[in-house]
Design a protein around this motif. Sequence first.
Motif, short mmCIF file in Angstrom:
data_model
loop_
_atom_site.label_atom_id
_atom_site.label_comp_id
_atom_site.label_asym_id
_atom_site.label_seq_id
_atom_site.Cartn_x
_atom_site.Cartn_y
_atom_site.Cartn_z
N GLU A 137 -19.98 1.43 17.90
CA GLU A 137 -19.89 0.09 17.34
C GLU A 137 -18.93 0.06 16.16
O GLU A 137 -18.16 -0.89 16.01
CB GLU A 137 -21.28 -0.41 16.95
N ALA A 138 -18.99 1.11 15.33
CA ALA A 138 -18.07 1.16 14.19
C ALA A 138 -16.62 1.24 14.68
O ALA A 138 -15.73 0.63 14.10
CB ALA A 138 -18.40 2.35 13.30
N SER A 139 -16.40 1.97 15.77
CA SER A 139 -15.03 2.06 16.31
C SER A 139 -14.55 0.69 16.78
O SER A 139 -13.37 0.37 16.64
CB SER A 139 -14.95 3.02 17.50
N ILE A 140 -15.46 -0.09 17.34
CA ILE A 140 -15.09 -1.44 17.77
C ILE A 140 -14.82 -2.32 16.55
O ILE A 140 -13.81 -3.01 16.48
CB ILE A 140 -16.20 -2.06 18.65
N ALA A 141 -15.72 -2.23 15.56
CA ALA A 141 -15.58 -3.07 14.38
C ALA A 141 -14.28 -2.76 13.63
O ALA A 141 -13.70 -3.64 13.01
CB ALA A 141 -16.77 -2.89 13.45
N LEU A 142 -13.82 -1.50 13.71
CA LEU A 142 -12.56 -1.17 13.06
C LEU A 142 -11.38 -1.32 14.01
O LEU A 142 -10.25 -0.94 13.70
CB LEU A 142 -12.63 0.25 12.49
N ASN A 143 -11.67 -1.83 15.21
CA ASN A 143 -10.63 -2.22 16.17
C ASN A 143 -9.82 -1.04 16.72
O ASN A 143 -8.63 -1.18 17.03
CB ASN A 143 -9.69 -3.25 15.54
N PHE A 144 -10.43 0.13 16.84
CA PHE A 144 -9.73 1.27 17.43
C PHE A 144 -9.42 1.00 18.90
O PHE A 144 -10.18 0.34 19.59
CB PHE A 144 -10.60 2.53 17.34
N SER A 145 -8.30 1.53 19.36
CA SER A 145 -8.00 1.45 20.79
C SER A 145 -8.92 2.43 21.52
O SER A 145 -9.49 3.33 20.90
CB SER A 145 -6.54 1.85 21.04
N THR A 146 -9.06 2.24 22.82
CA THR A 146 -9.93 3.12 23.60
C THR A 146 -9.52 4.58 23.41
O THR A 146 -10.36 5.46 23.19
CB THR A 146 -9.83 2.76 25.10
N VAL A 165 -5.01 2.18 13.51
CA VAL A 165 -5.10 0.89 14.19
C VAL A 165 -3.96 -0.02 13.77
O VAL A 165 -3.27 -0.60 14.59
CB VAL A 165 -6.47 0.23 13.92
N ARG A 193 -8.82 -7.03 21.40
CA ARG A 193 -8.41 -6.29 20.19
C ARG A 193 -7.52 -7.15 19.30
O ARG A 193 -7.59 -7.10 18.09
CB ARG A 193 -7.65 -5.01 20.59
N LYS A 223 -25.03 5.60 18.83
CA LYS A 223 -24.51 4.32 19.32
C LYS A 223 -23.71 3.60 18.22
O LYS A 223 -22.72 2.92 18.49
CB LYS A 223 -25.72 3.47 19.73
N GLY A 224 -24.14 3.78 16.99
CA GLY A 224 -23.47 3.14 15.86
C GLY A 224 -22.02 3.58 15.71
O GLY A 224 -21.19 2.84 15.19
N GLN A 225 -21.71 4.79 16.17
CA GLN A 225 -20.34 5.29 16.06
C GLN A 225 -19.41 4.50 16.99
O GLN A 225 -18.27 4.22 16.65
CB GLN A 225 -20.29 6.78 16.41
N ILE A 277 -12.86 9.54 17.10
CA ILE A 277 -14.24 9.30 16.70
C ILE A 277 -15.24 10.01 17.61
O ILE A 277 -16.07 10.77 17.14
CB ILE A 277 -14.55 7.78 16.68
N ASN A 295 -23.16 3.53 9.79
CA ASN A 295 -22.24 4.01 10.84
C ASN A 295 -20.95 4.60 10.29
O ASN A 295 -19.87 4.39 10.85
CB ASN A 295 -21.91 2.89 11.83
N MET A 305 -18.21 -9.98 16.59
CA MET A 305 -17.57 -8.66 16.43
C MET A 305 -17.26 -8.04 17.80
O MET A 305 -16.72 -6.95 17.87
CB MET A 305 -18.49 -7.75 15.62
#
Lengths: 249, 272
Positions: free
Chosen positions: A125-134, B134, B102, A121-123, A141, B116, B67
């Motif tokens: 969340e990390a993708s969101i925190a680094l603002n990756f597009s879907t 990004v 975003r 699950k953390g992966q 990732i 993570n 976040m």
Amino acid sequence: MGDNFRWETFFDALPIVLQGLGVTVGLTFACFGFALLFGFVWIFFRRIPNKLIVSIVTWVMEFIRSTPPLVQLFFVYYALPVVPVIGVTLEPFTCAILAIGIHYSTYIGEIYRSGIESVDKGQWEASIALNFSTMDKWRRIILPQAIPPTIPMLGNYFIIMFKEVPLASIIGVTGILAMANSYGALNFAYLEPLTIVGIIFLLLSYPSSILIKKLEVKMNTRFDKNVLLEKAKKKSIPDMNLKESDRIV
Amino acid sequence: MSNVLTENKKNSVSLSTEPIVKYLDVKKSFGDTHVLKGINLEIRPGEKIAVIGPSGSGKTTIIRMLMTLEEPTSGDIIVNGKNLWKMEKNGQLVKANEKHIREVRGDIGMVFQHFNLFPHMTILENCMAAPIHVKKENKDEVRERSIKMLERVGLGTKLDFYPSQLSGGQKQRVAMARALVMRPKIMLFDEVTSALDPELVGEVLEVIRDIAENDDMAMVLVTHEMEFALDIADKVLFLDQGVIAEQGTANEVLVDSKNERVQSFLKRFRKA
């Protein structure tokens, strides 16, 4: 059927049966490739946040899995042409790809799902925190982590499909089984050509399954510290200051 | 602890600065459990905030909503003057779409309790992935910056290592470098030392201290490292049962507070 096993017949039949090998192997790859791609289609629809779509897709998958591939093959070949609106007549080879490919894509979709669910699950969340597009999140990732562990399972399905492909002989795809069958019918000798078919399947399936076992070990230890250490040693990267003491026992 | 508490903050932030983040009566429930019961909070540029409080008080949820890892049940958060969870459409505020979210969260970075890191990438690739894909920045420039950042957190010799080859403390330092390379204006730290062996906590705290002293981003630390947080924080929030029960400078909250809950929390904390 004729007398006992005769080697002359065996060697007489061998080149003829082998003529079908290209079709059998080719069809296996085509079905497998189609199933690999279509497996993603199932996953895509099942992840749409709409309960109705998800339940319809789940039901369709269940239906396809609960029906024999042979029935589906017959349906695509004989029944599909007379279905109103979407009815089309297809080549036997295409029919086989569709029927066998779609049937196994439902299993392969499940394998993908298990792979995706195994990603921590953390992966996400990390993708969101680094603002990756879907799109990037999946491509860079999630899938690179979800798919490799499933490769051995996918390989098993490849072998299963290889053994399922002779079904297509029944609608006239001339793989090794169809060739053996027609040789038998012409020469009233089935024992030798069918033995050949058996041997060919054994010769191809068995090494493949060994290969898959090796792949499995490799995939399970991808990020294992000791394996990475060995790799670094072999390449003798000067800056990899991993000491022997870092080795996990 | 006492000298830390009595020392005045050197670099406290002027209150006249416009806040970069504003929580507007944010509430969050999971089913029948009301985790946050109306949070109003302002974060100013460069401000260092420590969030403390008993477990289950909703500390982590506060920063997870910023976040965008959790959606508020009601209320909204304003980031750089824009609503985070809502967007304007035909003159009305509607639920924000992916694109809007975003855009607004682009200035926020986060470090997690369990690091993570991406296991399939080397630590250098971990740092480079987001700026390149990004922010579409130049690859060579990003590589240079990432190497510098990894050197800064003391991992310059391990660029080609995979996360599985590192200790927990090293992983957490990589995670911080990875977040910093994105040049966030707000960094969130979610109990970043809780999953570490005690002997590895120090090296991670040193990096945070370094960031706090040398970078001008705002920081929100959810932490159990009381002494440390108080040392670097401009403002301390004490959270209890879903509300900010007390807030102010370290002194105000931890020494002068007459709040009973704060007192009993600190008493328990000191015992432990």
